[in-house]
Design a protein around this motif. Structure first.
Motif, PDB file in Angstrom:
ATOM      1  N   UNK A 161      24.675  29.039 -48.502  1.00  0.00           N
ATOM      2  CA  UNK A 161      25.137  28.176 -47.418  1.00  0.00           C
ATOM      3  C   UNK A 161      26.547  28.533 -46.984  1.00  0.00           C
ATOM      4  N   UNK A 215      26.245  18.843 -51.710  1.00  0.00           N
ATOM      5  CA  UNK A 215      25.037  19.241 -50.983  1.00  0.00           C
ATOM      6  C   UNK A 215      25.092  18.767 -49.539  1.00  0.00           C
ATOM      7  N   UNK A 216      25.531  17.502 -49.343  1.00  0.00           N
ATOM      8  CA  UNK A 216      25.626  16.983 -47.985  1.00  0.00           C
ATOM      9  C   UNK A 216      26.707  17.725 -47.200  1.00  0.00           C
ATOM     10  N   UNK A 246      27.577  20.811 -47.652  1.00  0.00           N
ATOM     11  CA  UNK A 246      27.052  22.119 -47.272  1.00  0.00           C
ATOM     12  C   UNK A 246      26.292  22.001 -45.954  1.00  0.00           C
ATOM     13  N   UNK A 247      25.471  20.949 -45.848  1.00  0.00           N
ATOM     14  CA  UNK A 247      24.712  20.747 -44.606  1.00  0.00           C
ATOM     15  C   UNK A 247      25.680  20.526 -43.445  1.00  0.00           C
ATOM     16  N   UNK A 252      25.848   8.954 -56.002  1.00  0.00           N
ATOM     17  CA  UNK A 252      26.104   9.178 -54.576  1.00  0.00           C
ATOM     18  C   UNK A 252      27.204  10.211 -54.383  1.00  0.00           C
ATOM     19  N   UNK A 279      22.994  25.173 -61.848  1.00  0.00           N
ATOM     20  CA  UNK A 279      22.698  23.923 -61.135  1.00  0.00           C
ATOM     21  C   UNK A 279      22.846  24.041 -59.619  1.00  0.00           C
ATOM     22  N   UNK A 280      22.177  25.023 -59.039  1.00  0.00           N
ATOM     23  CA  UNK A 280      22.112  25.112 -57.578  1.00  0.00           C
ATOM     24  C   UNK A 280      23.289  25.786 -56.908  1.00  0.00           C
ATOM     25  N   UNK A 311      27.246  23.626 -42.362  1.00  0.00           N
ATOM     26  CA  UNK A 311      26.328  24.455 -41.580  1.00  0.00           C
ATOM     27  C   UNK A 311      26.244  23.972 -40.139  1.00  0.00           C
ATOM     28  N   UNK A 345      22.523  28.531 -54.365  1.00  0.00           N
ATOM     29  CA  UNK A 345      22.116  28.099 -53.023  1.00  0.00           C
ATOM     30  C   UNK A 345      23.327  27.694 -52.209  1.00  0.00           C
ATOM     31  N   UNK A 346      24.291  27.045 -52.853  1.00  0.00           N
ATOM     32  CA  UNK A 346      25.512  26.666 -52.131  1.00  0.00           C
ATOM     33  C   UNK A 346      26.216  27.931 -51.640  1.00  0.00           C
ATOM     34  N   UNK A 394      27.852  12.608 -56.401  1.00  0.00           N
ATOM     35  CA  UNK A 394      27.331  13.940 -56.724  1.00  0.00           C
ATOM     36  C   UNK A 394      26.543  14.558 -55.571  1.00  0.00           C
ATOM     37  N   UNK A 395      26.108  13.714 -54.636  1.00  0.00           N
ATOM     38  CA  UNK A 395      25.411  14.263 -53.464  1.00  0.00           C
ATOM     39  C   UNK A 395      26.373  15.009 -52.549  1.00  0.00           C
TER      40      UNK A 395
END
Lengths: 373, 321
Positions: free
Chosen positions: B228, B285-286, B288-289, B279, B220-221, B292, B224-225, B281-282
């Protein structure tokens, strides 16, 4: 090494023959199908039967061809979205998220609603298309801005925003707009449906059951627009120059930061339009999994088409067929596996465009490039 | 909502990210960006699980998982090192290929029960209050491996001779070549090692941390994490490990937040409306951004950053950069 013949790779000095890029793309697809066939054979399937089934399910009848074109439609748009960004070497891997946001914004028109009930389709449809493009553009703006302002790697941000967009959509369809507890919104009224060929079935019985919708026209028009922008406009010249040589572009006084944001938004808008076309032309509601990974397939489509907008249309039809066929066969990953092999074959074959590969007799003074092989 | 449980589970899930991001870090330090981590992890998770099922030995499954993902990564090596193709596109292709292959070959594995890697306590250390139960009790041996592995990798990269060659190849391949270091061979080697570690990360999921095969949902991604995290960590393995554990704990905290009716004396909004969990669960991902953005600002300020030759193909005999 004692082997008397080796492979020499020499840099091309002359221009690549005109037929070669297309030939390598076609060769790559053929090679990928052969390798995938071997994998299928190894796991005990009969590749000839599977591929025979593929052809019948995708081009075997008018309804099958229509199905293929319906699947090709979003691919054309996301493929163009990737083409625009990749021309500038901007790696927008977020077409999937932009697609979902486009679908969401387009659905707002119906679900909020932003237009009174009974508004004619001629008003509702363009409004939804504009909202879809806006949603995608907004979702493209964030990574564009972060890259332009903070040099944040756009690959990761676009990718992370894919997950965020899907979760965002899920909240609204599970919670606010859930249709009687199902994970989807109620079906839209007919004025929010893109016209389909089957709508004409009463006058022309030949069209009965043909679900091809107006979205395919959006895709074809977008291909012309993208071609014109990239090849004929001043902006397209800037995009191509930044992609080929950012240093030269900077010296030429081109504002790279501004172009990063604009191109990401343009790319996002195209992907967003694809999302609108799916909700309005195919499912007629907002629901979970409106995209089986169109945004990612668009990347392969753009690359296989060598970033040529009209090539994108052709490749999308092939990949649309692959999706239609992949839906019907087990195990479920076959289509994705073939896509992976195709993309690998394409990028490997690029070496043929840059280098001449020849078989030569081994000599002691083998050139340095030969060792690279 | 128990801090001890969250940290304990965070270490376990963080170990997955740790292996994957350190593998990617090694490849990137040699100058090769490999975006195929997600695909390699899925191949690892699938191979590990199916081989454990077939042989009855989870350790053998783990080994084969590393090998399978390592072999897959060599496809990326051939295309980017020998053919000098674009590393971004090739990495994406690897993700597609790995995901597709894993789904095709892993067909029918869902719902099966393979022998798993058991958890152990570390005698003695487990008795330390708080630290013991969090770090040294009832963990997979792979978690303990992660503790030792990270400082070793750091030491290897920064303090040893092969580590110096690795850095040279990633920073200035021309100079490394003049020194007699084979740029191609080293890059192949580290791409392969990165692949093996991604495979290990995948098998850590399917054989230990959250056992089983759930097709693409298995990872589940997380691949990608992990990529990052490498950027966030500024290519430093110690920071990568810290980030991995933090993200692991975060994933667990999100799950735990949905349970209780009251939190800190307030009514838990997630208890009333579980859909708000989308929200939450976001968050990974948020974050990680966000990481960065912070990471790249710090890198801009301190003028440290990616290995200089990252993403650049090395062509022997041509003038280097």
């Amino acid at each position: 090494m004692a082997f008397p013949i080796s492979i020499a790779i020499e840099k091309r000095t002359a221009d690549v023959p005109r037929w070669m890029p297309a030939a390598t793309s076609i060769g790559s697809v053929v090679a990928a199908f052969i390798v995938s066939g071997i994998v299928l054979w190894l796991i005990g399937s009969d590749p000839v039967r599977v591929y025979g089934f593929f052809v019948r399910a995708t081009f075997g009848s008018w309804a099958a061809i229509s199905d293929t074109m319906v699947k090709a439609t979003p691919l054309i748009l996301v493929g163009l979205a990737c083409t625009v960004a990749f021309k500038m070497k901007l790696w927008n891997i977020g077409a999937e998220g932009q697609f979902y946001m486009g679908a969401f914004f387009a659905s707002l028109v119906v679900l909020v609603p932003l237009v009174p009930a009974g508004t004619p389709a001629i008003v509702v449809i363009p409004f939804m298309a504009a909202m879809g493009m806006l949603g995608g553009a907004i979702w493209g703006f964030f990574p564009g801005f972060l890259k332009a302002r903070f040099q944040v790697n756009e690959i990761i941000t676009t990718l992370m925003l894919n997950y965020v967009a899907i979760l965002w959509n899920n909240f609204w369809i599970f919670d606010r707009w859930s249709d009687a507890g199902f994970q989807m919104t109620p079906t839209f009224e007919r004025n929010a449906w893109l016209p389909r060929l089957s709508d004409l079935a009463r006058e022309y019985p030949i069209f009965s059951g043909i679900t091809l919708h107006l979205g395919v026209v959006f895709g074809l028009l977008a291909a012309v627009v993208v071609w014109w922008v990239l090849e004929r406009s001043r902006w397209g010249y800037e995009i191509r120059l930044i992609g080929d040589n950012p240093h030269a572009a900077r010296y030429a006084g081109i504002n790279i930061a501004r172009n990063i944001i604009l191109v990401m938004m343009f790319s996002g808008a195209l992907a967003g339009l694809a999302g609108m076309s799916e909700v309005s032309g195919v499912v007629h509601r907002l629901q979970e999994r409106i995209s089986p990974g169109y945004g990612f397939t668009g990347i392969i489509v753009a690359w296989l088409a060598k970033l040529n907008p009209f090539g994108v249309v052709l490749v999308s039809i092939l990949f649309g067929a692959l999706i239609v066929a992949g839906r019907e066969v087990q195990p479920s990953g076959i289509a994705q596996m073939i896509q992976g092999f195709v993309l690998f074959a394409v990028i490997s074959s690029d070496v043929l465009l840059r280098y001449k590969v020849r078989l030569v007799r081994t000599r002691a003074d083998q050139n340095a490039a030969g060792e690279a092989a | 909502m128990n801090l001890e449980i969250i940290l304990h589970a965070g270490l376990a899930t963080g170990t997955v990210l740790l292996f994957a991001s350190i593998g990617e870090l090694l490849a990137e330090r040699s100058g090769i960006l490999n975006l195929g981590v997600e695909g390699m992890m899925l191949i690892g998770a699938m191979t590990g699980f199916s081989m454990a099922l077939a042989t009855g030995n989870p350790w053998l499954g783990l080994l084969l998982a590393m090998l399978a993902a390592g072999v897959l990564s060599l496809a990326h090596g051939v295309v980017t090192i020998s053919f000098q193709a674009d590393q971004v596109v090739s990495g994406l292709a690897l993700t597609f290929l790995g995901t597709g292959l894993a789904l095709v070959l892993g067909n029918g594995l869902t719902g099966q029960n393979a022998p798993l890697i058991p958890n152990y306590d570390i005698a003695g250390l487990a008795a330390i209050p708080f630290i013991g139960p969090v770090f040294f009790e009832d963990h997979s041996p792979l978690v303990y491996l992660g503790y030792i592995f990270t400082p070793l990798v750091w030491f290897y990269i920064e303090k040893t001779r092969p580590g110096m060659h690795l850095r040279a190849v990633g920073e200035k391949p021309v100079a490394a070549d003049t020194m007699g270091v084979s740029v191609y061979r080293l890059r192949y080697f580290y791409v392969f090692v990165g692949g093996c570690l991604a495979g290990l990360a995948g098998a850590t999921i399917s054989l230990s941390v959250s056992p089983g095969w759930y097709s693409a949902q298995t990872t589940s991604g997380q691949g990608w994490i992990a990529i990052g995290l490498v950027i966030f960590a500024q290519w430093n393995p110690l920071r990568a490990a810290l980030g991995a554990y933090l993200f692991g704990a975060l994933r667990r905290a999100i799950l735990d937040l949905q349970g209780p009716r009251m939190i800190l004396g307030f009514v838990n909004p997630l208890y009333i409306n579980p859909n708000l969990g989308f929200f939450l669960q976001m968050a990974p991902y948020l974050l990680t951004i966000l990481a960065l953005v912070i990471g790249s600002r710090a890198a801009m300020r301190k003028r440290i950053g990616a290995p200089a030759a990252l993403g650049e193909p090395y062509i022997r005999g041509e003038r280097g950069l």
